[in-house]
Design an enzyme around this catalytic site. Structure first.
Site, short mmCIF file in Angstrom:
data_model
loop_
_atom_site.label_atom_id
_atom_site.label_comp_id
_atom_site.label_asym_id
_atom_site.label_seq_id
_atom_site.Cartn_x
_atom_site.Cartn_y
_atom_site.Cartn_z
N LYS A 157 0.92 -1.18 0.10
CA LYS A 157 -0.14 0.03 0.02
C LYS A 157 1.09 1.11 -0.08
O LYS A 157 1.63 1.88 0.98
CB LYS A 157 -0.81 -0.10 1.21
CG LYS A 157 -1.56 1.49 1.42
CD LYS A 157 -2.45 1.56 0.42
CE LYS A 157 -3.38 3.04 0.58
NZ LYS A 157 -2.67 3.89 0.55
N GLU A 196 9.07 1.37 11.29
CA GLU A 196 10.22 2.50 11.49
C GLU A 196 9.77 3.56 11.42
O GLU A 196 8.82 4.03 10.65
CB GLU A 196 11.06 2.07 10.30
CG GLU A 196 12.52 2.62 10.08
CD GLU A 196 12.38 4.09 9.64
OE1 GLU A 196 12.34 5.08 10.33
OE2 GLU A 196 12.39 4.14 8.10
N GLU A 231 9.17 15.88 15.63
CA GLU A 231 9.71 15.86 14.15
C GLU A 231 9.11 16.84 13.32
O GLU A 231 7.67 16.89 13.08
CB GLU A 231 9.39 14.44 13.75
CG GLU A 231 10.27 14.13 12.58
CD GLU A 231 10.19 12.59 12.08
OE1 GLU A 231 10.79 12.02 11.58
OE2 GLU A 231 8.92 12.12 12.47
N VAL A 258 -8.49 2.46 3.61
CA VAL A 258 -8.27 1.31 2.78
C VAL A 258 -6.91 0.57 3.28
O VAL A 258 -6.93 -0.69 3.21
CB VAL A 258 -8.10 1.52 1.29
CG1 VAL A 258 -7.67 0.45 0.45
CG2 VAL A 258 -9.44 2.17 0.86
N GLY A 259 -5.79 1.15 3.33
CA GLY A 259 -4.74 0.67 3.93
C GLY A 259 -4.82 -0.19 5.35
O GLY A 259 -4.32 -1.10 5.75
N CYS A 275 13.57 10.56 8.08
CA CYS A 275 13.42 10.33 9.42
C CYS A 275 14.58 10.32 10.35
O CYS A 275 14.75 10.78 11.51
CB CYS A 275 12.53 9.00 9.66
SG CYS A 275 13.39 7.52 8.93
#
Length: 501
Positions: free
Chosen positions: A196, A272, A404, A233-234, A305
């Site tokens: 996805k 991750e 972040e 959907v994912g 990241c």
């Protein structure tokens, strides 16, 4: 702050994107006929359309992957897997330049960045490494015979077997790099995969689906690509009892949601997640070299990241370091990602630009000093750009030092001594990566041992490679990508004993 002149003439290349999904071995449009737009972040123009799947189509993809795992020999036929993945690698290599142009258009990544981690590095190594492990990995480990509970002598073995059906959910910042690292290891270990991609960057995934369908012998259902603008959907991957594992790269917030949603079916997860990495420059470092690493926040507009966005400078050399950083930032070439000299293009979307600008304002409001940047470049009226930005006199408790930002924003924090630097670096909910620079390797390594992070650059070293595990401590995730550790992440362990006879 002004950008490097942008009058270099560039042209938009012609590309041939795949707009269809791959479901159960067939390239298909959405049943509803719906599509969603793929937008170039450098121009804000629609560059194409992609099939917009529904939950029902995701369920069909999941069912096909379940069937392929349960009813074919993909999970056990090592030689066939190796053959198929080599076919895929050959096909990807042949499409390298097409992929490069598509990535520049849909991701907004500079051409220069595609020559490293955005395309060339993963294309050259991420698939070939697990292909090699298919032959080299100890799929069966023989232990010494031992007396069993029944008093007989038993042969004992440990077998390594695939987890099953893997849902791979990837972000938009380095989409091909993340995708190929997930898909390569999951398929090489005998799992089936539903990919996805992020709706912001779907083309690299649909191209991969087309190559699997047209240029490999990978059986139907072993690999599916489902594109959708609807995040629900994912999410079907995280709640379906037919999916055994989720491999996710993205924000910590979404990672926590995946863990919660997958709890009912006790899914294995590889996560991750985010980072707020510290870049520690010790007082005996060569500042002219070490401070150049501060420009990492401009690399791909800070949309990574592991980028070290907190620079820690010794108080005794703080003013010197800030002045050098200003000089370096003024030299950053940014703008049109088609230009070969550019290292920083736009942010991925208007939403992301708004987010970054919000953090910049918060930094000002909380009392940090905006040393340079902070606005939209006047000479780039189109595209979602933010100037390279640097804050000084930052306290580590400030929002811009703790959260972040995912933009080209560096925060510069003073420290007193090595112990203070370690304390500041570790005062973060994240622990993905970091850097340490010193004139003494022994001193650098001593500080590095004390940093709670999964990957560390020492004196300019680059901890990146298909054979090197990557992942984080604390809220930066669970598990590791790449290396033998990452390969084993997609495997179950079975203990087997039988009488010696």
């Amino acid at each position: 702050m002004t950008s490097t002149p942008t009058d270099t003439t560039t042209t938009t290349p012609t590309v041939h994107p795949e707009t269809r999904m791959l479901i159960d071995g067939a390239l298909v449009d959405a049943d509803s006929g719906r599509t969603f737009a793929n937008v170039n972040p450098a121009t804000e123009e629609v560059i194409g359309e992609v099939a917009d799947a529904s939950v029902a189509e995701m369920q069909r993809a999941i069912a096909s992957s379940r069937r392929a795992f349960d009813e074919t020999d993909w999970s056990t036929n090592h030689a066939f897997r190796k053959q198929c993945l080599q076919q895929l690698l050959d096909a990807l290599q042949a499409e390298r330049e097409e992929m490069r142009e598509q990535l520049i258009l849909e991701v907004g990544c500079p051409r220069m960045v595609t020559q490293g981690p955005q395309l060339d590095a993963p294309l050259d190594h991420a698939l070939s490494y697990p292909i090699g492990l298919i032959d080299e990995f100890p799929w069966e480990i023989e232990l010494p015979d031992a007396i069993s509970l029944q008093g007989t002598l038993d042969h004992r073995r440990i077998w390594k077997e695939p987890v099953g059906v893997v849902g791979a959910i990837v972000p938009w910042n380095f989409p091909f790099e993340v995708t190929i690292n997930k898909v390569a290891q999951a398929l090489a270990t005998g799992n089936t995969v539903i990919l996805k991609p992020a709706p912001d960057t779907p083309w690299n995934a649909t191209l991969l689906g087309r190559l699997v369908a047209e240029r490999t012998d990978i059986p139907a259902g072993v690999f599916n690509v489902v594109t959708s603008s609807d995040h629900l959907v994912g999410e079907e991957l995280t709640i379906s009892p037919q999916v055994d594992m989720i491999s996710f790269t993205g924000s910590t917030v979404v990672g926590k949601r995946i863990m919660a949603k997958g709890a009912d079916t006790l899914k294995r997860v590889f996560l991750e997640l985010g980072g707020k990495s510290a870049n520690i420059v010790l007082d005996d470092a060569d500042f002219d070299t070490a401070l150049l690493s501060g420009l990492a926040v401009c690399f791909h507009a800070g949309q990574g990241c592991a980028i070290p966005t907190r620079m820690l400078l010794p108080r005794a050399r703080y003013a010197e370091g800030v002045e050098k950083l200003k000089t370096f930032f003024d030299m950053v070439p940014y703008g049109d990602p088609q230009r070969p000299d550019v290292i920083m293009g736009p942010l991925i979307s208007a939403k992301q630009r708004d987010r970054v600008e919000g953090y910049i304002q918060k930094g000002i409001d909380e009392g940090a000093t905006l040393a340079l940047g902070g606005g939209r470049p006047a000479d780039l009226p189109k595209g979602w750009y933010v100037e390279p930005t640097m804050f000084v006199d930052v306290d580590n408790s400030m929002t811009i030092a703790q959260e972040e930002i995912f933009g080209p924003v560096l925060v510069v924090i003073p420290f007193e001594d090595d112990d203070d630097a370690v304390r500041i670096a570790n005062e973060s909910r994240y622990g993905l990566a970091g850097m340490v620079s010193s004139g003494s390797l022994e001193r650098s390594l001593a500080v590095t041992h004390r940093i709670r992070a999964g990957s560390m650059s020492v004196n300019g070293g680059a901890p990146y490679g298909a054979d090197l595990p990557f992942g984080g401590y604390k809220e930066s995730g669970i598990g590791r990508q790449n290396g033998v550790v990452g390969f084993e992440q997609y495997l179950e362990t079975k203990s087997v004993c039988w009488p010696a006879g």
